[in-house]
Design an enzyme around this catalytic site. Structure first.
Site, PDB file in Angstrom:
ATOM      1  N   CYS A  82      23.621  60.245  50.615  1.00  0.00           N
ATOM      2  CA  CYS A  82      24.548  61.108  51.350  1.00  0.00           C
ATOM      3  C   CYS A  82      24.071  62.540  51.165  1.00  0.00           C
ATOM      4  CB  CYS A  82      25.973  60.909  50.841  1.00  0.00           C
ATOM      5  SG  CYS A  82      26.153  61.150  49.047  1.00  0.00           S
ATOM      6  N   ARG A 123      25.650  66.036  61.010  1.00  0.00           N
ATOM      7  CA  ARG A 123      24.788  66.467  59.906  1.00  0.00           C
ATOM      8  C   ARG A 123      23.466  65.716  59.953  1.00  0.00           C
ATOM      9  NH1 ARG A 123      27.591  66.340  54.205  1.00  0.00           N
ATOM     10  NH2 ARG A 123      25.763  67.587  53.647  1.00  0.00           N
TER      11      ARG A 123
END
Length: 278
Positions: A237, A178
């Site tokens: 995050c 990611r």
């Protein structure tokens, strides 16, 4: 003399505590799993409805913005949590998601007597903690009164400054694919905040799903921080939930608590900001 409460509690330590000496919290993203099985005596808190506001627009605060102190205070009152309560929280993700978020929020509400079960529900079961589908009765108390979040946090403007500064550090705890922009299965755009460093939250854990020993965590993060003090470190995050796991790891390592960027990638990627890819 006040009792010191480490932020992480081992399942075997939990089993030794008198059952009525603490409030046990099961934190999760939906009540379905709790209704099927949970640690006996635990009360449920929902990530999406208790630990976050439902955002009108994720570009303003991300996918899991913090609720107001007043609203979270009502949640604590509903759970029977008073300023004197010893609170123990777990989830079924090794403490990596809702449990760490609840820990951070309770600490930010000024409550120090809160601990996360090391290894989560799985580890507690392995130690012989009883599991049930019976819903625990709760005795509500007065709303917990606090006026502002008392742990350090950063907004999108502060993150943009920090990411390009040599004496500040932004840590992205998402997995490497990611971060690298190879895949993105939750947010609209793949990539990362330019200047951020990638330290996946999973690197906080040993193969058994528990935190690495504090000394090892301390050594690893001391190296990664490169002398940057904790007050100059921002952790994020996807939506400000899993980042709390790394904040918990830093505290567990004896390094203190860094700043949380609540909006995280879900906010950054929706605001026309520069996107980094590997």
């Amino acid at each position: 003399m006040d009792t010191f409460f480490p932020s992480v509690i081992e399942p075997e330590e939990l089993l030794l505590l008198p059952r009525h000496s603490y409030i046990l919290i099961d934190a999760g993203p939906s009540q379905e799993r709790y209704n099927k099985r949970h640690l006996e005596g635990s009360l449920y808190v929902d990530l999406n409805t208790d630990l976050a506001e439902v955002p009108n627009n994720a570009a303003n605060g991300g996918r899991h913005p913090l609720p107001s102190p007043e609203r979270f205070g009502k949640v604590l009152g509903r759970l029977g949590i008073t300023p004197e309560s010893h609170v123990v929280v777990y989830d079924d993700k090794n403490g990596a998601n809702p449990a760490a978020r609840f820990w951070w929020m309770l600490r930010a509400a000024g409550h120090d007597k809160v601990q996360v079960v090391n290894g989560g529900m799985q580890a507690a079961e392995e130690q012989g903690f009883s599991v049930t589908d019976a819903v625990t009765a709760v005795i509500p108390t007065e709303d917990h009164k606090f006026s502002y979040w008392q742990l350090p946090a950063a907004d999108i403007a502060q993150v943009e400054i920090a990411a390009s500064a040599d004496d500040l550090l932004v840590i992205d705890v998402r997995d490497k694919e990611r971060f690298d922009g190879i895949t993105e299965h939750i947010d609209l755009v793949a990539g990362h905040i330019p200047g951020a460093v990638n330290i996946p939250f999973a690197s906080n854990l040993a193969a058994n799903g528990k935190f690495l020993p504090p000394k090892e965590l301390n050594e690893r993060y001391t190296t990664s921080l490169g002398g940057i003090p904790m007050e100059d470190v921002i952790v994020h995050c996807g939506s400000g939930v899993t980042a709390c796991h790394t904040l918990l790891a830093l505290e567990h390592a004896g390094l203190g608590i860094a700043k949380l960027y609540v909006g995280s990638w879900s906010e950054w990627s929706r605001n026309g900001k520069t996107i980094g890819k590997i």
